[in-house]
Scaffold this active site. Structure first.
Site, mmCIF file in Angstrom:
data_model
loop_
_atom_site.group_PDB
_atom_site.id
_atom_site.type_symbol
_atom_site.label_atom_id
_atom_site.label_comp_id
_atom_site.label_asym_id
_atom_site.label_seq_id
_atom_site.Cartn_x
_atom_site.Cartn_y
_atom_site.Cartn_z
ATOM 1 N N ASP A 13 -4.299 -2.608 4.828
ATOM 2 C CA ASP A 13 -5.540 -3.312 4.496
ATOM 3 C C ASP A 13 -5.779 -4.492 5.431
ATOM 4 O O ASP A 13 -6.922 -4.771 5.821
ATOM 5 C CB ASP A 13 -5.487 -3.850 3.061
ATOM 6 C CG ASP A 13 -5.526 -2.740 2.029
ATOM 7 O OD1 ASP A 13 -5.466 -1.565 2.423
ATOM 8 O OD2 ASP A 13 -5.624 -3.055 0.830
ATOM 9 N N SER A 130 -4.103 -4.972 -8.477
ATOM 10 C CA SER A 130 -3.925 -3.523 -8.331
ATOM 11 C C SER A 130 -4.228 -2.759 -9.604
ATOM 12 O O SER A 130 -3.916 -3.218 -10.716
ATOM 13 C CB SER A 130 -2.468 -3.255 -7.936
ATOM 14 O OG SER A 130 -2.171 -1.892 -8.084
ATOM 15 N N GLU A 132 -2.514 -0.444 -10.559
ATOM 16 C CA GLU A 132 -1.198 -0.207 -11.182
ATOM 17 C C GLU A 132 -1.035 -1.061 -12.441
ATOM 18 O O GLU A 132 -0.276 -0.709 -13.331
ATOM 19 C CB GLU A 132 -0.079 -0.586 -10.215
ATOM 20 C CG GLU A 132 0.522 0.521 -9.385
ATOM 21 C CD GLU A 132 1.106 1.683 -10.170
ATOM 22 O OE1 GLU A 132 0.554 2.792 -10.033
ATOM 23 O OE2 GLU A 132 2.092 1.517 -10.912
ATOM 24 N N TYR A 153 6.746 -3.598 -9.925
ATOM 25 C CA TYR A 153 5.619 -3.951 -9.043
ATOM 26 C C TYR A 153 4.396 -4.327 -9.882
ATOM 27 O O TYR A 153 3.766 -5.372 -9.678
ATOM 28 C CB TYR A 153 5.288 -2.760 -8.131
ATOM 29 C CG TYR A 153 3.954 -2.878 -7.422
ATOM 30 C CD1 TYR A 153 3.835 -3.639 -6.250
ATOM 31 C CD2 TYR A 153 2.810 -2.231 -7.904
ATOM 32 C CE1 TYR A 153 2.608 -3.751 -5.594
ATOM 33 C CE2 TYR A 153 1.587 -2.344 -7.257
ATOM 34 C CZ TYR A 153 1.495 -3.103 -6.101
ATOM 35 O OH TYR A 153 0.280 -3.210 -5.457
HETATM 36 P P1 NAP Z 1 1.103 -2.528 3.002
HETATM 37 O O1 NAP Z 1 0.533 -1.632 4.053
HETATM 38 O O2 NAP Z 1 2.419 -2.192 2.378
HETATM 39 O O3 NAP Z 1 1.172 -4.006 3.625
HETATM 40 C C1 NAP Z 1 1.894 -5.033 2.998
HETATM 41 C C2 NAP Z 1 1.862 -6.248 3.891
HETATM 42 O O4 NAP Z 1 2.610 -7.298 3.262
HETATM 43 C C3 NAP Z 1 2.499 -6.026 5.275
HETATM 44 O O5 NAP Z 1 1.756 -6.740 6.228
HETATM 45 C C4 NAP Z 1 3.879 -6.639 5.086
HETATM 46 O O6 NAP Z 1 4.465 -7.064 6.293
HETATM 47 C C5 NAP Z 1 3.517 -7.835 4.218
HETATM 48 N N1 NAP Z 1 4.683 -8.399 3.536
HETATM 49 C C6 NAP Z 1 5.592 -7.756 2.780
HETATM 50 N N2 NAP Z 1 6.550 -8.609 2.350
HETATM 51 C C7 NAP Z 1 6.221 -9.825 2.863
HETATM 52 C C8 NAP Z 1 6.831 -11.100 2.795
HETATM 53 N N3 NAP Z 1 7.960 -11.310 2.120
HETATM 54 N N4 NAP Z 1 6.231 -12.128 3.446
HETATM 55 C C9 NAP Z 1 5.099 -11.943 4.168
HETATM 56 N N5 NAP Z 1 4.479 -10.746 4.266
HETATM 57 C C10 NAP Z 1 5.035 -9.696 3.615
HETATM 58 O O7 NAP Z 1 0.063 -2.693 1.800
HETATM 59 P P2 NAP Z 1 -1.519 -2.367 1.758
HETATM 60 O O8 NAP Z 1 -1.683 -0.967 1.306
HETATM 61 O O9 NAP Z 1 -2.163 -2.858 2.981
HETATM 62 O O10 NAP Z 1 -1.954 -3.266 0.507
HETATM 63 C C11 NAP Z 1 -2.371 -4.620 0.691
HETATM 64 C C12 NAP Z 1 -2.257 -5.359 -0.635
HETATM 65 O O11 NAP Z 1 -3.076 -4.728 -1.612
HETATM 66 C C13 NAP Z 1 -0.859 -5.393 -1.237
HETATM 67 O O12 NAP Z 1 -0.717 -6.614 -1.914
HETATM 68 C C14 NAP Z 1 -0.866 -4.253 -2.232
HETATM 69 O O13 NAP Z 1 0.089 -4.479 -3.242
HETATM 70 C C15 NAP Z 1 -2.292 -4.340 -2.740
HETATM 71 N N6 NAP Z 1 -2.909 -3.097 -3.217
HETATM 72 C C16 NAP Z 1 -2.891 -1.992 -2.418
HETATM 73 C C17 NAP Z 1 -3.542 -0.844 -2.847
HETATM 74 C C18 NAP Z 1 -3.561 0.409 -2.007
HETATM 75 O O14 NAP Z 1 -3.853 1.479 -2.549
HETATM 76 N N7 NAP Z 1 -3.305 0.317 -0.696
HETATM 77 C C19 NAP Z 1 -4.202 -0.842 -4.090
HETATM 78 C C20 NAP Z 1 -4.211 -2.004 -4.858
HETATM 79 C C21 NAP Z 1 -3.576 -3.139 -4.402
HETATM 80 P P3 NAP Z 1 5.325 -6.048 7.244
HETATM 81 O O15 NAP Z 1 4.305 -5.278 8.034
HETATM 82 O O16 NAP Z 1 6.145 -6.963 8.034
HETATM 83 O O17 NAP Z 1 6.100 -5.158 6.303
HETATM 84 O O1 G4F Z 2 1.248 7.004 -3.048
HETATM 85 P P1 G4F Z 2 2.025 6.362 -4.133
HETATM 86 O O2 G4F Z 2 3.376 5.869 -3.802
HETATM 87 O O3 G4F Z 2 1.098 5.204 -4.713
HETATM 88 P P2 G4F Z 2 1.092 4.400 -6.096
HETATM 89 O O4 G4F Z 2 2.397 4.432 -6.785
HETATM 90 O O5 G4F Z 2 -0.077 4.895 -6.880
HETATM 91 O O6 G4F Z 2 0.850 2.910 -5.604
HETATM 92 C C1 G4F Z 2 -0.136 2.615 -4.614
HETATM 93 O O7 G4F Z 2 -1.350 2.365 -5.244
HETATM 94 C C2 G4F Z 2 -1.369 1.192 -6.092
HETATM 95 C C3 G4F Z 2 -2.784 1.096 -6.691
HETATM 96 O O8 G4F Z 2 -2.855 1.838 -7.859
HETATM 97 C C4 G4F Z 2 -1.045 -0.011 -5.244
HETATM 98 F F1 G4F Z 2 -1.103 -1.130 -6.010
HETATM 99 C C5 G4F Z 2 0.338 0.154 -4.641
HETATM 100 O O9 G4F Z 2 0.610 -0.978 -3.798
HETATM 101 C C6 G4F Z 2 0.359 1.418 -3.810
HETATM 102 O O10 G4F Z 2 -0.498 1.236 -2.701
HETATM 103 O O11 G4F Z 2 2.169 7.369 -5.364
HETATM 104 C C7 G4F Z 2 1.043 7.991 -5.946
HETATM 105 C C8 G4F Z 2 1.509 9.040 -6.952
HETATM 106 C C9 G4F Z 2 2.558 8.519 -7.945
HETATM 107 O O12 G4F Z 2 2.237 8.989 -9.217
HETATM 108 C C10 G4F Z 2 3.861 9.150 -7.491
HETATM 109 O O13 G4F Z 2 4.809 9.396 -8.527
HETATM 110 O O14 G4F Z 2 2.165 10.080 -6.219
HETATM 111 C C11 G4F Z 2 3.348 10.453 -6.909
HETATM 112 N N1 G4F Z 2 4.259 11.087 -5.955
HETATM 113 C C12 G4F Z 2 4.676 12.383 -6.021
HETATM 114 N N2 G4F Z 2 5.520 12.644 -5.022
HETATM 115 C C13 G4F Z 2 4.832 10.500 -4.884
HETATM 116 C C14 G4F Z 2 5.653 11.484 -4.310
HETATM 117 N N3 G4F Z 2 4.743 9.252 -4.381
HETATM 118 C C15 G4F Z 2 5.454 8.975 -3.266
HETATM 119 N N4 G4F Z 2 5.346 7.734 -2.715
HETATM 120 N N5 G4F Z 2 6.274 9.896 -2.653
HETATM 121 C C16 G4F Z 2 6.404 11.176 -3.155
HETATM 122 O O15 G4F Z 2 7.147 11.987 -2.592
#
Ligand code: NAP
Ligand code: G4F
Length: 342
Positions: A13, A130, A132, A153
């Site tokens: 993001d 999130s 979640e 989480y």
């Molecule tokens: P991501 O790709 O896993 O990126 C996480 C970021 O946080 C990376 O830049 C990581 O740095 C940094 N980070 C981790 N630990 C840290 C620490 N101790 N100090 C400073 N920076 C740290 O996640 P994303 O998918 O872009 O998501 C962005 C945010 O939205 C997160 O807070 C996530 O929980 C939330 N969110 C995501 C989704 C989704 O579906 N993607 C949905 C809802 C909420 P490095 O690159 O060094 O690891």
């Molecule tokens: O892709 P996932 O790991 O995403 P999850 O757990 O939904 O979390 C992501 O979305 C959240 C928003 O709702 C964010 F807050 C969070 O930071 C993250 O970006 O898993 C999605 C689904 C789960 O139900 C998991 O059990 O896929 C299922 N799954 C099935 N096989 C798997 C796998 N997930 C992963 N990572 N790896 C598998 O092999």
């Protein structure tokens, strides 16, 4: 020129948001972690040497677990807007590292809010909340749905959500929660399920992999495109009042459906290549996420642009290009995916 501070700028993001804000003319300051290997792949194309007069991206080493430094950064940068995206964001990993996840994903938010309060800077704060957090709550989920978190989480994100609300009420900070449902892209981390599937299927298609091992295929998610979702983050900080918003597509699909769509697009037999490995099951699962983003549609005028099929197409096409490059390297006798001389 407006100034934004982004934590998590190296993540999926963060990279899309930085692109989006640069397009709007912002100066960007990002927090990055020191690592022994490069962790800036997703933003390298945005970075300019600081001697370049057009440079507008500044990176600062730091960590969400260190509060004093965050305070110093905010005082020095005095950003107009703070986008707090940094987190240990992997749900399965949070069961292995619950304490670390609570510290970084939960308390990290408090540290930033305290830094704003102590420095007294005038700024607007976005918290990456999130879907979640809804956990076991029945769908559809909206701003009114009570949270039932199902992982360390999610519990950490619930803490962060409430501390944002508390600082908004107690100290009158402009602080918002964007409750975003799953959003994906070709930049998604490779251990999240969508990207794991598109990477594996394209490698299988080119004969570089035999099997894809997955966990729970029945879980359902509301999957959108990350590029669409960062616009919603920005819109939330442009409002007159700080409020919380759900951001989602309003469509849900199972992991099986996502995988079948990907394998179908590549003319591959899903049943032949996909196997279940219980190691990927979670101690507690979130069965169905389906967001109701009526409020964001009405108040922010936000709508997702990319459909479920459009997202699958985009991810498969990009991963096919990566797989082709990997294959070319392998055929030329080079180890692919290995940047180190060993
Ligand atoms: P991501 O790709 O896993 O990126 C996480 C970021 O946080 C990376 O830049 C990581 O740095 C940094 N980070 C981790 N630990 C840290 C620490 N101790 N100090 C400073 N920076 C740290 O996640 P994303 O998918 O872009 O998501 C962005 C945010 O939205 C997160 O807070 C996530 O929980 C939330 N969110 C995501 C989704 C989704 O579906 N993607 C949905 C809802 C909420 P490095 O690159 O060094 O690891
Ligand atoms: O892709 P996932 O790991 O995403 P999850 O757990 O939904 O979390 C992501 O979305 C959240 C928003 O709702 C964010 F807050 C969070 O930071 C993250 O970006 O898993 C999605 C689904 C789960 O139900 C998991 O059990 O896929 C299922 N799954 C099935 N096989 C798997 C796998 N997930 C992963 N990572 N790896 C598998 O092999």
């Amino acid at each position: 020129m407006k100034r934004a501070f982004i934590t998590g700028i190296t993540g999926q993001d963060g990279s899309y948001l930085a692109e989006f804000l640069l397009g709007k003319g912002y100066e960007i300051h990002g927090l990055i972690r020191r690592a022994s290997t490069f962790n800036t792949d997703r933003i390298d194309h945005l970075y300019r040497d600081l001697h370049d007069p057009d440079a507008r991206v500044y990176l600062h080493y730091g960590d969400l677990s260190v509060s004093g430094q965050l305070t110093d950064f905010l005082y020095a940068v005095k950003p107009d807007e703070i986008y707090h995206l940094g987190a240990q964001s992997h749900v399965r990993v949070s069961f292995d590292m619950p304490e670390y996840t609570g510290d970084v994903t939960g308390l990290g938010t408090l540290r930033l809010l305290e830094a704003i309060r102590k420095t007294g800077i005038k700024t607007r704060f976005y918290q990456a909340s999130s879907s979640e957090m809804f956990g076991a709550a029945p769908p559809p989920q909206s701003e009114e749905t009570p949270f039932q978190p199902q992982s360390p989480y999610a519990a950490a994100k619930v803490y962060a959500y409430y501390i944002v609300k508390n600082y908004r009420d107690a100290y009158k900070l402009f602080a918002t929660n964007g409750i975003l449902f799953n959003h994906e892209s070709p930049r998604r981390g490779e251990t999240f399920v969508t990207r794991k599937i598109t990477r594996a299927a394209t490698r299988i298609k080119l004969g570089m992999q035999d099997k894809l091992y997955l966990g729970n295929l029945d879980a359902k998610r509301d999957w959108g495109f990350a590029g669409d979702y960062v616009e919603a983050m920005w819109l939330m900080l442009q409002q007159d009042k700080p409020e919380d918003y759900v951001i989602a597509t309003g469509e849900t699909h199972s992991v099986r459906e996502f995988a079948q769509e990907v394998f179908g697009k590549l003319n591959l037999d899903f049943d032949r290549y996909v196997e279940i490995d219980p190691r990927y099951f979670r101690p507690t699962e979130v069965d169905v996420l389906l967001g109701d983003s009526s409020k964001a549609k009405k108040s922010l005028g936000w709508r997702p642009r990319i459909s479920f099929k459009g997202l699958v197409d985009m991810m498969v096409d990009c991963d096919m290009e990566i797989a082709k490059k990997e294959k070319t390297l392998l055929e030329a006798g080079f180890e692919s995916n290995n940047r180190m001389a060993v």
